[in-house]
Write a protein that holds these residues in place. Structure first.
Motif, mmCIF file in Angstrom:
data_model
loop_
_atom_site.group_PDB
_atom_site.id
_atom_site.type_symbol
_atom_site.label_atom_id
_atom_site.label_comp_id
_atom_site.label_asym_id
_atom_site.label_seq_id
_atom_site.Cartn_x
_atom_site.Cartn_y
_atom_site.Cartn_z
ATOM 1 N N ARG A 63 0.843 -1.202 0.000
ATOM 2 C CA ARG A 63 0.000 0.000 0.000
ATOM 3 C C ARG A 63 0.878 1.251 0.000
ATOM 4 N NH1 ARG A 63 -2.851 3.010 -1.415
ATOM 5 N NH2 ARG A 63 -4.865 3.697 -0.693
ATOM 6 N N ALA A 64 2.005 1.211 0.702
ATOM 7 C CA ALA A 64 2.933 2.350 0.704
ATOM 8 C C ALA A 64 3.544 2.543 -0.675
ATOM 9 C CB ALA A 64 4.021 2.145 1.759
ATOM 10 N N LEU A 65 3.877 1.453 -1.345
ATOM 11 C CA LEU A 65 4.402 1.531 -2.708
ATOM 12 C C LEU A 65 3.377 2.199 -3.624
ATOM 13 C CD1 LEU A 65 6.583 0.682 -4.827
ATOM 14 C CD2 LEU A 65 5.238 -1.395 -5.116
ATOM 15 N N GLU A 66 2.137 1.803 -3.474
ATOM 16 C CA GLU A 66 1.061 2.400 -4.267
ATOM 17 C C GLU A 66 0.904 3.890 -3.938
ATOM 18 O OE1 GLU A 66 -3.730 1.814 -4.848
ATOM 19 O OE2 GLU A 66 -2.567 0.117 -4.092
ATOM 20 N N ALA A 67 1.034 4.236 -2.666
ATOM 21 C CA ALA A 67 0.924 5.644 -2.254
ATOM 22 C C ALA A 67 2.007 6.486 -2.902
ATOM 23 C CB ALA A 67 1.002 5.751 -0.728
ATOM 24 N N VAL A 68 3.220 5.988 -2.904
ATOM 25 C CA VAL A 68 4.330 6.718 -3.525
ATOM 26 C C VAL A 68 4.089 6.841 -5.031
ATOM 27 C CG1 VAL A 68 6.802 6.598 -4.074
ATOM 28 C CG2 VAL A 68 5.997 6.160 -1.748
ATOM 29 N N GLY A 69 3.562 5.785 -5.640
ATOM 30 C CA GLY A 69 3.283 5.787 -7.068
ATOM 31 C C GLY A 69 2.180 6.751 -7.473
ATOM 32 N N THR A 70 1.398 7.208 -6.532
ATOM 33 C CA THR A 70 0.363 8.200 -6.795
ATOM 34 C C THR A 70 0.824 9.596 -6.386
ATOM 35 O OG1 THR A 70 -1.358 6.543 -6.439
ATOM 36 C CG2 THR A 70 -2.030 8.845 -6.316
ATOM 37 N N ALA A 71 1.406 9.703 -5.207
ATOM 38 C CA ALA A 71 1.752 11.017 -4.654
ATOM 39 C C ALA A 71 2.899 11.689 -5.407
ATOM 40 C CB ALA A 71 2.095 10.879 -3.172
ATOM 41 N N VAL A 72 3.945 10.974 -5.702
ATOM 42 C CA VAL A 72 5.108 11.589 -6.362
ATOM 43 C C VAL A 72 4.752 12.106 -7.757
ATOM 44 C CG1 VAL A 72 7.441 11.178 -7.257
ATOM 45 C CG2 VAL A 72 6.831 10.439 -4.943
ATOM 46 N N PRO A 73 4.050 11.336 -8.594
ATOM 47 C CA PRO A 73 3.663 11.909 -9.886
ATOM 48 C C PRO A 73 2.782 13.157 -9.753
ATOM 49 C CG PRO A 73 3.479 9.539 -9.983
ATOM 50 C CD PRO A 73 3.740 9.905 -8.543
ATOM 51 N N LEU A 74 1.872 13.175 -8.788
ATOM 52 C CA LEU A 74 1.063 14.371 -8.569
ATOM 53 C C LEU A 74 1.955 15.564 -8.239
ATOM 54 C CD1 LEU A 74 -1.573 15.947 -8.184
ATOM 55 C CD2 LEU A 74 -1.647 15.063 -5.834
ATOM 56 N N PHE A 75 2.877 15.366 -7.340
ATOM 57 C CA PHE A 75 3.815 16.417 -6.942
ATOM 58 C C PHE A 75 4.584 16.941 -8.159
ATOM 59 C CE2 PHE A 75 8.010 17.698 -5.376
ATOM 60 C CZ PHE A 75 7.670 18.581 -4.357
ATOM 61 N N LEU A 76 5.074 16.033 -8.972
ATOM 62 C CA LEU A 76 5.883 16.431 -10.127
ATOM 63 C C LEU A 76 5.072 17.154 -11.196
ATOM 64 C CD1 LEU A 76 8.170 13.281 -10.410
ATOM 65 C CD2 LEU A 76 8.808 15.572 -9.593
ATOM 66 N N VAL A 77 3.844 16.711 -11.466
ATOM 67 C CA VAL A 77 3.063 17.391 -12.498
ATOM 68 C C VAL A 77 2.590 18.763 -12.020
ATOM 69 C CG1 VAL A 77 2.382 15.277 -13.704
ATOM 70 C CG2 VAL A 77 0.836 16.263 -12.023
ATOM 71 N N LEU A 78 2.410 18.933 -10.714
ATOM 72 C CA LEU A 78 2.060 20.269 -10.205
ATOM 73 C C LEU A 78 3.166 21.275 -10.541
ATOM 74 C CD1 LEU A 78 0.614 19.375 -6.687
ATOM 75 C CD2 LEU A 78 -0.644 20.392 -8.610
ATOM 76 N N PHE A 79 4.397 20.913 -10.246
ATOM 77 C CA PHE A 79 5.507 21.818 -10.556
ATOM 78 C C PHE A 79 5.731 21.928 -12.056
ATOM 79 C CE2 PHE A 79 6.412 21.542 -6.055
ATOM 80 C CZ PHE A 79 6.766 22.853 -5.780
#
Length: 174
Positions: A72-88
């Motif tokens: 579940r943590a792996l999945e969380a990172v796979g969602t959160a990091v791309p969101l962070f990157l596309v925002l910037f």
């Protein structure tokens, strides 16, 4: 649980993480990024970062309750990091369009995503670099946020994994 169901669970988590990253990337390329850089764009970045924080908080809770907290943590990172990157990345595109001298070269969406990932990975700028005060200020904000994401968020996610592991009976996780 048998080995087959464990492999299916691993595959399910990996597919969801990949699908989330793909959807966020598609939304980034489909978004109408033509309104320039200004107070509204900066407010949108801040709102997106607040959304990112809420997503991480929700993910921490989901990880702590999960039967497979590591996955579940792996999945969380796979969602959160791309969101962070596309925002910037979206913010860099807007800035580059509105103020062409903000970077060493004009940024396409792909260039901006590459640049955001480069800053996140702390591998240096190389071919693209901020050229004016606004660009440097925005990149500085990303670098500070990167430190928070890498340090604090990773620590919080790891803590949630530990909590999830302590809540379940002893058995090995795939």
């Amino acid at each position: 649980m048998g080995g087959g169901s464990g492999r299916v669970a691993v595959l399910g988590h990996l597919v969801r993480a990949g699908a989330s990253a793909a959807l966020l990337t598609w939304l980034y390329y489909a978004a109408p990024l033509d309104h320039g850089f200004g107070a509204a764009a900066f407010a949108a970045l801040l709102a997106g970062l607040a959304l990112f924080g809420c997503l991480v908080a929700w993910q921490v809770s989901a990880i702590a309750r999960s039967r497979r907290p590591r996955l579940r943590a792996l999945e969380a990172v796979g969602t959160a990091v791309p969101l962070f990157l596309v925002l910037f990345s979206a913010t860099y595109v807007l800035l580059s369009q509105d103020r062409p001298g903000s970077f060493s070269e004009p940024l396409s969406r792909t260039d901006a995503l590459y640049f955001a990932v480069t800053v996140f990975a702390t591998v240096g700028f190389g071919d693209i670099a901020p050229s004016d005060g606004t660009g440097r200020a925005l990149v500085t904000v990303q670098m500070v946020a990167d430190l928070i994401v890498v340090g604090l968020v990773a620590k919080v996610l790891f803590g949630a994994v530990q909590t999830g592991l302590s809540r379940r009976p002893e058995r090995s996780e795939p």
